[in-house]
Design a protein around this motif. Structure first.
Motif, short mmCIF file in Angstrom:
data_model
loop_
_atom_site.label_atom_id
_atom_site.label_comp_id
_atom_site.label_asym_id
_atom_site.label_seq_id
_atom_site.Cartn_x
_atom_site.Cartn_y
_atom_site.Cartn_z
N VAL A 253 0.92 -1.26 0.07
CA VAL A 253 0.12 -0.06 -0.01
C VAL A 253 0.88 1.36 0.07
CG1 VAL A 253 -1.97 -0.90 1.21
CG2 VAL A 253 -0.25 -0.25 2.59
N GLY A 254 2.24 1.09 0.20
CA GLY A 254 2.96 2.33 0.12
C GLY A 254 4.47 1.90 -0.09
N ILE A 255 4.95 3.11 -0.74
CA ILE A 255 6.46 3.21 -1.40
C ILE A 255 6.89 4.53 -0.55
CG2 ILE A 255 8.00 3.73 -3.17
CD1 ILE A 255 6.63 1.74 -4.79
N HIS A 256 8.11 4.24 0.22
CA HIS A 256 8.49 5.17 0.99
C HIS A 256 10.10 5.37 0.47
CE1 HIS A 256 11.20 6.20 4.45
NE2 HIS A 256 10.22 6.98 4.81
N ALA A 257 10.85 6.46 0.60
CA ALA A 257 12.21 6.76 0.54
C ALA A 257 12.62 7.94 1.45
CB ALA A 257 12.77 7.01 -0.86
N HIS A 258 13.74 7.85 2.09
CA HIS A 258 13.99 8.97 2.87
C HIS A 258 15.56 9.14 2.59
CE1 HIS A 258 14.96 11.80 6.19
NE2 HIS A 258 15.83 11.03 6.60
N ILE A 259 16.07 10.05 1.86
CA ILE A 259 17.52 9.97 1.40
C ILE A 259 18.52 10.65 2.15
CG2 ILE A 259 16.82 9.86 -0.97
CD1 ILE A 259 17.32 12.62 -1.36
N GLU B 182 -1.64 3.17 -1.81
CA GLU B 182 -2.40 4.20 -1.21
C GLU B 182 -1.63 5.53 -1.04
OE1 GLU B 182 -4.20 2.11 2.50
OE2 GLU B 182 -5.35 0.75 1.12
N PHE B 183 -0.41 5.13 -0.91
CA PHE B 183 0.40 6.37 -0.71
C PHE B 183 2.03 6.18 -1.11
CE2 PHE B 183 1.06 3.87 3.08
CZ PHE B 183 2.50 4.16 3.46
N VAL B 184 2.44 7.32 -1.34
CA VAL B 184 4.03 7.55 -1.84
C VAL B 184 4.46 8.31 -0.76
CG1 VAL B 184 4.35 6.62 -4.13
CG2 VAL B 184 3.60 8.91 -3.81
N ASP B 185 5.56 7.98 -0.08
CA ASP B 185 6.13 8.82 1.18
C ASP B 185 7.62 9.18 0.71
OD1 ASP B 185 7.36 9.78 3.43
OD2 ASP B 185 6.20 8.39 4.61
N PHE B 186 7.79 10.59 0.33
CA PHE B 186 9.10 11.06 -0.06
C PHE B 186 9.93 11.39 0.98
CE2 PHE B 186 5.92 12.33 -3.16
CZ PHE B 186 6.39 11.61 -4.16
N GLY B 187 9.73 11.21 2.25
CA GLY B 187 10.54 11.20 3.48
C GLY B 187 10.77 12.60 4.17
N PHE C 288 5.19 13.32 3.43
CA PHE C 288 6.58 13.78 3.75
C PHE C 288 6.96 13.75 5.21
CE2 PHE C 288 5.39 16.30 -0.22
CZ PHE C 288 6.72 15.95 -0.93
N GLU C 289 7.74 13.52 5.46
CA GLU C 289 8.36 13.33 7.01
C GLU C 289 9.33 14.37 7.62
OE1 GLU C 289 9.90 9.53 6.77
OE2 GLU C 289 7.98 8.44 6.44
N PRO C 290 8.95 15.45 7.64
CA PRO C 290 9.96 16.46 8.06
C PRO C 290 10.39 16.39 9.72
CG PRO C 290 7.84 17.53 7.79
CD PRO C 290 7.59 16.26 7.43
N GLY C 291 11.36 16.48 10.25
CA GLY C 291 11.62 16.75 11.61
C GLY C 291 12.23 18.04 11.54
N ARG C 292 13.45 18.19 11.15
CA ARG C 292 14.18 19.54 11.49
C ARG C 292 13.40 20.61 10.90
NH1 ARG C 292 19.76 19.31 11.08
NH2 ARG C 292 19.48 17.30 10.00
N PHE C 293 12.74 20.46 9.86
CA PHE C 293 12.18 21.80 9.20
C PHE C 293 10.99 22.31 10.13
CE2 PHE C 293 9.29 24.33 6.66
CZ PHE C 293 10.07 25.18 6.05
N ILE C 294 10.48 21.61 10.87
CA ILE C 294 9.30 21.86 11.67
C ILE C 294 9.81 22.66 13.04
CG2 ILE C 294 7.43 21.14 12.93
CD1 ILE C 294 6.81 19.45 10.57
#
Ligand code: LLP
Length: 422
Positions: A195-201, A229-234, A276-282
């Motif tokens: 259901v999902g494809i993810h990458a965090h580079i 159902e989703f793609v996650d670009f990290g 998206f999976e931001p940590g630092r930016f937030i």
């Protein structure tokens, strides 16, 4: 963009509260966060994504203070969690299971069982783990993390794509190294639903081009899987730490994202969610570490300004040679001096002004004993990477909202630190 601090009468104020008042009330050293800056960065990112079906999974490893998690929950955020206890803390903060994506590393079998029992979606980053998951839970839903054969980031330690990296199921244009067909086999044989494809580079990326390449590549892989159902670009969006660095240009990236998603949706035949999976930016810019000058020492080479904190509270200069802007909060302007700002730990590397090779001087208003230094952009990977090295307690954390400071984690005590000894 809202700034976390202002200068009034040559003194630093954070969200309208004077640094001297903060130190007077809560003590030193102290982590201070500005709530409006966190909300502003979350909204900036959310509105920069020109696509209706989107989720922002806050990478709670950047800062997992419960109050900050609750603030982000209220704003509609989801969670990127990487350990069971991160998942448990997110649930405790009130995030429903369906808003949490678990991207584990070296996950144990019993941990997988627990996650599945809690209905947490698991994102898997190796063929071995995928096979294990397939044997334990045939027919279930799953997501996979891909290593796209390139990465990015502010330091080699934080690059999570490419051939030096331990992360992800490897994608390569060279069929010899490409693991996507094997992943597909495992998925089909066990009737898993991908259901999902993810990458965090990587982390601390200021080049828009990296994200442009990533979106194109991930979507080209996504086409092969019909049930997504989703793609996650990290995560990984950088912030400018150094004066010469420019903020990440979301508009450049957003144009590409919009066009590529429109094309993808036409070809795929249905709309899917992007994440998206931001940590630092937030949280990075919202946080300031305050520390008091306790010693001043002249050596043949440097003037060392000693403070009541160290890499046990902010490890980034020590771990990556990272630069953090530093002000004398009591006299922002005035006669200046080139100094090295030194932590209170028994290690030579414990310096707040350094690069990978060692000490670096910084020009700041001449510090005197009792002055408070403000170490900026410390909201991400500051407190969350802290320790009790040298038996020093962790500082208190304070959140500033509506011009009022509120304690959101009390200072540790000696009793806290010895309570695990048996
Ligand atoms: N997603 C995954 C799977 C991650 O591993 C990370 C960060 C993120 C998202 C969030 O990345 P961010 O948006 O915060 O860049 N301690 C280092 C950073 C390590 C990042 C680890 N993973 C530092 O202080 O620079």
């Amino acid at each position: 963009m809202i700034q976390p601090y202002q200068i009034e009468n040559n003194q630093l104020t954070i969200g309208g509260v004077k640094v001297c008042e903060l130190i007077g009330e809560f003590g030193s050293p102290l982590y201070v966060y500005h709530a409006d800056v966190i909300r502003d960065r979350y909204n900036t990112l959310f509105h920069a994504i020109p696509y209706p079906h989107k989720r922002i999974h806050y990478a709670m490893k950047a800062n997992s203070n419960l109050r900050i998690l609750k603030m982000l929950l209220e704003m509609g955020a989801c969670i990127d969690a990487v350990s069971l206890n991160e998942v448990r803390l997110a649930l405790h903060a009130g995030f429903p299971a369906e808003r949490i994506l678990f991207t584990g590393i070296n996950t144990k079998t019993e941990e997988l069982h627990w996650l599945v029992s809690q209905n947490i979606r698991v994102n898997i980053g190796s063929l071995h783990m995928l096979q294990k998951y397939a044997s334990l839970f045939p027919g279930s839903e799953v997501s996979i993390r891909i290593n796209p054969d390139f990465g990015g980031g502010h330091h080699s330690h934080v690059i999570t794509g490419g051939r030096e990296s331990k992360f992800g199921i490897f994608y390569s244009q060279d069929s010899h190294y490409n693991q996507i067909p094997q992943a597909k086999n495992i998925i089909e044989n066990a009737h898993l639903k991908l259901v999902g494809i993810h990458a965090h580079i990587g982390s601390g990326i200021l080049e828009e081009g990296k994200f442009i390449d990533l979106v194109s590549l991930i979507l080209s892989i996504a086409k092969q899987f019909p049930d997504l159902e989703f793609v996650d670009f990290g995560g990984g969006f950088g912030i400018p730490y150094r004066p010469e660095e420019k903020p990440f240009q979301f508009d450049l990236f957003a144009d590409h994202l919009k066009n590529t998603m429109e094309k993808f949706t036409r070809e795929y035949g249905k709309e899917i969610t992007i994440a998206f999976e931001p940590g630092r930016f937030i949280v990075a810019e919202a946080g300031i570490l305050l520390t008091t000058v306790t010693d001043i020492k002249h050596t043949p080479k440097y003037t060392f300004v000693g403070v009541d904190s160290g890499f046990n509270h902010l490890i980034r200069p020590m771990a990556y040679g990272s630069y953090h802007p530093i002000f004398n909060a009591f006299r922002v302007q005035g006669e200046q001096q080139e100094v090295v700002i030194a932590g209170y730990l028994c290690e030579s590397g414990d310096l707040f002004t350094r690069d990978e090779n060692g000490p670096k001087t910084r020009l700041i208003t001449t510090p005197l004993e009792g002055d408070v230094l403000a170490i900026l952009n410390a909201g991400a990977y500051g407190f969350s990477m802290s320790s009790n090295y040298n038996m020093h307690p962790r500082p208190a954390e304070v959140l500033i909202e509506n011009n009022t400071a509120r304690l959101i984690r009390r200072r540790e005590t000696f009793e806290d630190m010895i309570r695990f000894f048996v």
